[in-house]
Structure formats: C-alpha cells, structure tokens
Scaffold this motif. Sequence first.
Motif, short mmCIF file in Angstrom:
data_model
loop_
_atom_site.label_atom_id
_atom_site.label_comp_id
_atom_site.label_asym_id
_atom_site.label_seq_id
_atom_site.Cartn_x
_atom_site.Cartn_y
_atom_site.Cartn_z
N GLN A 140 0.81 -1.21 0.00
CA GLN A 140 0.00 0.00 0.00
C GLN A 140 0.85 1.27 0.00
OE1 GLN A 140 -2.67 -0.25 3.34
NE2 GLN A 140 -3.25 -2.37 2.88
N GLY A 141 2.15 1.09 0.13
CA GLY A 141 3.08 2.22 0.18
C GLY A 141 3.97 2.09 1.39
N VAL A 142 5.28 2.14 1.18
CA VAL A 142 6.21 1.87 2.27
C VAL A 142 6.16 2.95 3.35
CG1 VAL A 142 8.22 3.03 1.28
CG2 VAL A 142 8.55 1.01 2.72
N LEU A 143 5.68 4.15 3.01
CA LEU A 143 5.58 5.23 3.99
C LEU A 143 4.16 5.41 4.52
CD1 LEU A 143 7.90 7.93 2.36
CD2 LEU A 143 8.46 6.20 4.08
N GLN A 144 3.29 4.47 4.22
CA GLN A 144 1.91 4.55 4.70
C GLN A 144 1.89 4.58 6.23
OE1 GLN A 144 -0.70 4.64 2.61
NE2 GLN A 144 -2.29 4.69 4.17
N GLY A 145 1.23 5.60 6.79
CA GLY A 145 1.11 5.71 8.25
C GLY A 145 2.35 6.22 8.96
N ALA A 146 3.31 6.78 8.20
CA ALA A 146 4.59 7.18 8.79
C ALA A 146 4.44 8.19 9.92
CB ALA A 146 5.51 7.74 7.71
N GLU A 147 3.45 9.06 9.84
CA GLU A 147 3.32 10.11 10.87
C GLU A 147 3.00 9.55 12.24
OE1 GLU A 147 0.65 13.20 9.64
OE2 GLU A 147 1.42 13.20 7.59
N GLY A 148 2.49 8.32 12.31
CA GLY A 148 2.13 7.76 13.61
C GLY A 148 3.02 6.64 14.09
N TRP A 149 4.16 6.40 13.39
CA TRP A 149 5.01 5.27 13.76
C TRP A 149 5.55 5.38 15.19
CZ3 TRP A 149 8.41 5.23 8.70
CH2 TRP A 149 7.67 4.62 7.67
N PHE A 150 6.10 6.53 15.53
CA PHE A 150 6.74 6.67 16.83
C PHE A 150 5.71 6.54 17.96
CE2 PHE A 150 8.77 9.05 20.32
CZ PHE A 150 9.98 8.38 20.38
N ARG A 151 4.56 7.17 17.77
CA ARG A 151 3.50 7.08 18.78
C ARG A 151 3.05 5.63 18.98
NH1 ARG A 151 0.28 10.96 20.89
NH2 ARG A 151 1.08 12.46 19.36
N LYS A 152 2.93 4.90 17.88
CA LYS A 152 2.49 3.52 18.00
C LYS A 152 3.53 2.65 18.69
CE LYS A 152 0.27 -0.22 15.44
NZ LYS A 152 -0.34 -0.65 14.16
N ILE A 153 4.82 2.88 18.38
CA ILE A 153 5.88 2.11 19.04
C ILE A 153 5.84 2.33 20.54
CG2 ILE A 153 8.39 1.92 19.32
CD1 ILE A 153 8.63 2.50 16.31
N LEU A 154 5.73 3.59 20.97
CA LEU A 154 5.69 3.88 22.40
C LEU A 154 4.44 3.29 23.05
CD1 LEU A 154 7.04 7.49 23.01
CD2 LEU A 154 8.18 5.30 23.36
N SER A 155 3.34 3.27 22.33
CA SER A 155 2.11 2.73 22.90
C SER A 155 2.21 1.23 23.14
CB SER A 155 0.92 3.03 21.97
OG SER A 155 0.96 2.20 20.81
N LEU A 156 3.11 0.55 22.42
CA LEU A 156 3.27 -0.89 22.58
C LEU A 156 4.24 -1.28 23.68
CD1 LEU A 156 3.39 -2.05 18.84
CD2 LEU A 156 1.47 -2.22 20.43
#
Length: 460
Positions: free
Chosen positions: A366-382
Amino acid sequence: MAFNSSSTKIKIIDQIQVSPPPGLVPDSSSIPLSFFDVAWLFTGPVERLFFFSFPISTVDFISIHFPSLQSSLSETLRQFYPLAGRVRPCPNPSPDNEFEFYYCSNDTIPFSICESSSDFDKLTGNEMIDLIELKSLVPQLPRTNDGTIPLTAIQVSVFPEKGICIGVAIHHVACDDSSFMHFVKSWASSHRVGPVNVSGIPAPLFDRAAVSDPNHLYSKSLSEMKELLSKGPPPMSDPPLRQSPQLISTFVLTREKINALKEGLIAKFHGQTLHCSSFTVACAYAWVCLIKSQEMNNHNGMTEKSAHLLFSVECRSRLEPPIPAGYFGNCLRPCFVEANLQELHLQGGVYTAALGIGKAIRGLEQGVLQGAEGWFRKILSLVPNRPMSIGGSPRYKVYDVDFGWGRPVKVELPTVEKTPGTISLAESRDGKGGIEIGVVLPENEMQQFGLCFSNGILDV
C-alpha cells in the motif's frame, strides 16, 4: 543446564584517536538528518562484536597488526569521514532541519586496544553466558556535555593465543544495519587488500537529497517524539520480575529445520498463498518460543489478550524513486504484528505468528511510507505490552567480514539487551543457509526458551 557466573577480566592497554587522512577530506562538513535518521535521535548505539580465531600473543598483535588496523581505519574514514564527527543542533535551525551531522578536521574516533582473560571458546560457542562478559568487549561512545552526540567508537580485544574480538559501536542516528555493515566490511577489506576504492566495495553516498520528504515527515516526527518523550517513559503493565544475571545465548535454525517449518506451514494453509520466507519462519518460531518461556515464569498467568511483534523493513529499494544501495544512513520503517496470545500458545502457534507477519509484509504494497506520521507514537504505545522486536537480519551477511584472518567464528549483537524482548537474527556462520537467533533472558526463561526451541520444532 545450570549457569555459573564468572568474573570478567579486561585490561585496557591503550586508547588512541584515529582521524581521516589529513588533507584528503573537507576541513569541515555538515549533513542534514533525514526523517529516517531523526527517528533514532534519542536512542543509542548499535553494537556488534566480531570474534576471529587468531592464536597470537598480545605483544605480537600490538606490534604487527594493530598499526595496520589503525592505518586502514584512517584510510576507510577517507570516504566515511562523517562517522568521525557528531550530531549537533543546527546553528540556524528550521522546522525541517533542527539537527545535523557535523565534522571538522580535529574530529577523531576513539580506538582502544585491550587484553581479555575471558574464555574465548566459551564466548564463541552457543551456550548461555553472562552478558557482562560481552559488555566488557563493547566500545563506549564518548560522553559530552555540550549537547552533541559522538557517533563512533571501536575496541579491539586480544585473547592471548586464542583470538581477537573487534567491537564496533555506531550511534543509530547515523546509520542502520545495512550502512553499519557497509562501513565494517569496507574497513575489513581495506585492511585485507588495500584502499576501499580498490576492493570492489562501493563508496558510501551521504547525500540526504536522495531521501525526499514532500510531506514534512522530519518536522512532524520530531515534534511527535519531543511531545511524547516530555511525558516520560510509558508505564509497564505488571512486568515479570527480572533475575540477575542476564544471559545471552545463540540458537540455530538449520536449513533443514527451516524447510521443515515451511513445509508444515504450507500444509496448514491448504494451498493458498502464504508469505513463507526464512525470515518469516525464524521470526514466527522465535516469537512463540519467547512467549512460552516468559509465560511459564509468570505465575499470575496470561493477563493480556494480544501479543505484539515489531520488526524493521529495509526501504531503499521500496521508495519512489529507489535510493541507491550505497546510501549511508537510516532507511528503515517499522512493521507491526498483533496476534491472539492464546492462539500463539496453542498447537499451531507458529502458523498464527507467520500469518500475522505475512500480513504485515503484504501491507507494504500500500506504500512503504503509509502511516509514517504515527510510527513513533504507535511504538511507544506498545512498550507496556513488552513486544518482541527484531535486531539484525540474515541479509546483512555479518559473517562475510574478513580482515585477513578468515571469517568470524562468532558475531554478537549485544545491543538487543537494551530493549527487553528483542532478539537478533543473522545468517548461520557455517554458510549452509541456517539462521542464528540471539536471545537475552534471565536464566530460568533462557532454559524454558531452549526447551521450547529444541522440542517443538515441528509443532507449527
């Protein structure tokens, strides 16, 4: 098998400073960080240890080989000179350029020569050992109080009449594993056959213009990171009690075992399409073993409903336009996998894990940069869920490093200890297509991991 801790003995003989060849690199240079780089700004170094069987005395090694290691490192820095510099805040910052790599003519790399009395054969085997024994072989980046981040440190440790360990530490903001190995292989080749440009290894490309950022991911990512980090670390959800010491051990999936796992997974999928690479199989199997080893020592039972896996994907060839393979820096994106914890515990857990990993890989279409703006937030949430994460990959061919003493007898990635739940992957040292899995755990969990790994190889 019970583990007996032993004291670690390391003697620092000398520490020198190695610089690029004078007059052959710019007097000063600044390179902007890309949005891929800035994601690692607040982390630490990637550390690898390369062990070589080389029976020689410390005195002879220092007099015969250490000078050529110094000179070849200096020659290698002719092309990789930014690694002798540091990251600093930009003198004239903008939202899309707050930090930069900066090099000036007096910058150097600290290079230590040490002698170790630890058991070389034990350290280069696959049995579990005290992580402290490896840590003594890891070079430390210099500390600063001026807001800058030194990038590189190197340590060579001699095991008299047994072997050599070359430890390399490079701050993750400077490069990913692909670029890390580009530098190490270039240095090794320069030491073995001469200057890098004669060895057939391509020159590094530091030009950050190769990474386009039309959506201002640099400023968005950095703002998000600052906001989240200002709130402090995320809380852990009832973490299991950790025991001391932490042990590190290597488990090997042979080519035969990988093929058997693939056949078992494909049979379960009834002829439908399944992403069943060796990487997928190794990650899925290690994930299930890790979950089972941790839950066996969690006397409160399973409290979470889901388990999480985090791994990175190389983006150089996936971007539009593609970035040259010799690009030096970071070019990784995270992939997230979530699976039902109960299903991972049941027979067929490896199948469940492989399905999730394959789905995450297919999502890249779907695109290698899909959702890039939320990567860091998602990592910390996990983080509170203690996900398993992957360091390294068989694709980096760490056992191809040759300084002229033959292939390494062992390569370790002790960095995985810094993030609980992280394992390392590398190609097997015998060159027969297997995969080495490096694990850091307390003794009781390590024993359970080993039992699961060896007893459940066909329980997919």
